[in-house]
Design a protein around this motif. Structure first.
Motif: not given
Length: 359
Positions: A156-165, A203-212
């Protein structure tokens, strides 16, 4: 009789109100009320106020209406008239041909057969390359410390960062294209596609996991800081910025490979509860799709972004930023089967910035 100023006001208001009134299909309280407002406004003797008054201003100032229900009804009527360019629901497309061209849903075997060169690494040669490489390595330290083997949350963290460049690069190249009034060389669409693809990962990983709550806060802080840092970096040196993105994707492949190993070792359950968004986006087999398949698909995407960003950086170094010229050349020479090099990289550059696999 109307005085000249009042007559002018009437003409202006009639012109301004007519386009808006055509959106109200049936006589209603809203329509009657708009007409009553227009009559009241037309009767003003202050021509300057009448000229500046439009339906939009009238809606914003609710004191002109009898009650809030009239405003709500009017808005509902206007929302029914969707502009024709918006009458379609865009569906994001994958970035790899293997997903786009697949005639049948992809199985685990199909995903494993995609050659992404897992260990491919661009060896830093120039000073700019070394700076980019060190930036990425320094970013990995806090991620390793915080997430450790929580690979789902790490993703989740990785994709949040990776979507920026991709979004930053597309924005700045778009603005540069406008300033110089010339074509961007075919980069913008690819960069936006990259950003969209990374967003689909999230969006995919958010379906698998719910970050606190703490992880969501951390994501917001990291994304905000990273966006501004990358924005400044791209302004200062686009070639370093794209090289950073390339090394980030190399790091992402390392992380997803470790994710796969944890699944294969039984440390992470290989659930079959795969969300529809993943099945539809990557054209996975609904009957057999698992978490492992999703990780394989995401890792394949990251490999595509790795190659693209390293290639963008090479183009800037070689001052060959127009993709169109080399794409035309490749298609023209395709029949001879002589073009097996990356477009735009000449013999000297291939030797100097060759891709080498890790030992």
């Amino acid at each position: 009789m109307f005085r000249p100023a009042t007559r002018t006001s009437f003409l202006v208001l009639k012109r301004d109100l007519t386009p808006s009134l055509q959106y109200v299909k049936q006589p209603s309280t809203s329509l009657i009320f708009i007409k009553s407002i227009s009559t009241r406004l037309i009767s003003t003797t202050d021509s300057s106020k009448s000229t500046a008054t439009t339906l939009g201003n009238t809606i914003q100032h609710q004191n002109h209406f009898k009650n809030e229900n009239d405003v709500a009804r009017l808005h509902e009527e206007l929302l029914k008239e969707i502009p024709s360019p918006l009458l379609r629901i865009p569906h994001p497309k994958p970035v790899r041909d293997e997903f786009i061209d697949a005639k049948t849903p992809l199985t685990t075997k199909d995903l494993e057969s995609i050659d992404i060169k897992v260990n491919l690494h661009r060896v830093p040669v120039t000073l700019a390359d070394k700076i980019a490489f060190q930036i990425v390595k320094s970013l990995r330290i806090p991620a390793d410390w915080f997430f450790k083997k929580k690979y789902m949350h790490r993703a989740v963290m990785l994709e949040t960062v990776a979507a920026v460049p991709g979004m930053v690069a597309a924005t700045l190249r778009h603005l540069r294209s406008l300033r110089k009034m010339q074509h961007d060389g075919g980069w913008i669409e690819h960069l936006l596609h990259e950003a969209e693809n990374e967003r689909m990962h999230l969006m995919t990983w958010m379906r698998f996991s719910q970050p606190n709550l703490w992880e969501r806060f951390l994501v917001a802080v990291v994304q905000g800081g990273w966006y501004n840092i990358y924005f400044l970096l791209y302004l200062l040196s686009p070639k370093i910025a794209h090289r950073v993105a390339g090394y980030l994707e190399e790091d992402a492949i390392i992380s997803y490979t470790a994710f796969l190993n944890e699944i294969d070792n039984g440390n992470i359950p290989n659930t079959k509860e795969v969300p529809d968004i993943a099945i539809e986006y990557w054209n996975l087999d609904r009957e057999t799709a698992t978490l492992r398949d999703v990780v394989l698909a995401v890792r394949a995407d990251e490999a595509a972004h790795r190659d693209s960003n390293h290639h963008f950086s090479d183009r800037i170094i070689l001052k060959r930023e127009d993709l169109r010229e080399d794409i035309r050349r490749i298609f023209a020479e395709a029949e001879s089967h002589t073009t097996n090099k990356i477009a735009g990289i000449n013999e000297a550059a291939t030797a100097k910035w060759a891709r080498k696999e890790k030992s």
